[in-house]
Design an enzyme around this catalytic site. Structure first.
Site, short mmCIF file in Angstrom:
data_model
loop_
_atom_site.label_atom_id
_atom_site.label_comp_id
_atom_site.label_asym_id
_atom_site.label_seq_id
_atom_site.Cartn_x
_atom_site.Cartn_y
_atom_site.Cartn_z
N GLY A 36 0.78 -1.15 0.03
CA GLY A 36 0.03 -0.08 0.04
C GLY A 36 1.11 1.03 0.20
O GLY A 36 2.08 1.28 -0.49
N CYS A 37 0.34 2.20 0.71
CA CYS A 37 1.26 3.43 0.81
C CYS A 37 2.53 3.41 1.24
O CYS A 37 2.75 2.86 2.41
CB CYS A 37 0.50 4.63 1.51
SG CYS A 37 1.33 6.17 1.89
N PHE A 38 3.71 3.82 0.33
CA PHE A 38 5.00 3.49 0.85
C PHE A 38 5.25 4.73 1.82
O PHE A 38 6.39 4.00 2.32
CB PHE A 38 6.11 3.68 -0.52
CG PHE A 38 5.79 4.98 -1.28
CD1 PHE A 38 5.08 5.96 -0.79
CD2 PHE A 38 6.16 4.68 -2.66
CE1 PHE A 38 4.95 7.09 -1.67
CE2 PHE A 38 5.96 5.75 -3.66
CZ PHE A 38 5.44 7.03 -3.26
N CYS A 40 4.04 4.58 4.68
CA CYS A 40 3.53 3.78 5.67
C CYS A 40 4.57 2.43 5.71
O CYS A 40 4.63 1.85 6.78
CB CYS A 40 2.00 3.30 5.67
SG CYS A 40 0.88 4.64 5.82
#
Length: 206
Positions: A36-38, A40
């Site tokens: 997902g969001c890098f 994070c």
């Protein structure tokens, strides 16, 4: 892993619009994960003993030197990833896999938490057959445990050219802590991780 290191250096050199990224040096190795969001995915690895550095970036598509705009459109074929350079004498690849699983939602296909689209799907990119065997074994162990209740959607695929993301994305959680915290909370990431993993959520304990 040597082949992957050579490719990493070439890809970084070709990425004129992105931040620079150093290839693994002697005694170092690299692993690439999409969760997902890098933004994070950097913090849990940065906190792990044996990890030397992390770089947010893009991989998996055919467009060379993609921008964030290209990738976030969902039409580039690329996925947001984090490249983890580590010392295998200190931390094992299995440990990196263990941490990866506990920072994602393995049963969510083509999305992670509030971010939907193939560019946010979870993937383990392997650089050689040994990594593939270890990744497959890790996935099989998790499936056999029955703790998820649904089939694992996470892919395991060969590593592709890696393009570091723009400099403002690197260490975003350190540069913009308030915005990062607000995004992470609003996305429900920690809430969902707690639901799946309980006390193991986001952590490196084994």
């Amino acid at each position: 892993m040597k082949r992957l290191a050579i490719l990493f250096g070439l890809w970084a050199a070709l990425t004129a619009t992105a931040t620079t990224a150093e290839a693994p040096g002697p005694g170092e190795a690299m692993a690439i994960f999409a969760g997902g969001c890098f933004w994070c995915m950097e913090p849990p690895y940065d906190k792990l003993d044996g990890v030397i550095r992390t770089t947010s970036g893009y991989t998996g598509g055919e467009k060379p030197n993609p921008t964030y705009k290209d990738v976030s459109s969902g039409r580039s074929g690329h996925v947001e990833v984090v490249a983890v350079v580590y010392n295998p004498e200190i931390v094992s690849y299995e440990k990196l896999l263990h941490l990866f699983w506990r920072n994602i939602d393995p049963v969510r296909a083509n999305a992670q938490f509030c971010d939907a689209g193939p560019q946010y799907r979870s993937v383990i990119y392997v650089g050689n057959e040994e990594e593939r065997e270890r990744a497959e074994a890790s996935k099989a162990e998790l499936e056999a445990s029955g703790r998820l209740g649904l089939p694992i959607a996470t892919e395991i695929t060969d590593a592709a050219p890696f393009y570091p993301a723009e400099s403002y994305h690197q260490d975003y959680y350190l540069k913009n802590p308030a915005r990062y915290a607000y995004y992470r909370w609003g996305c429900g990431r920690d809430q969902r991780l707690k639901q799946i993993w309980g006390d193991e959520a986001g952590g490196s304990r084994r």
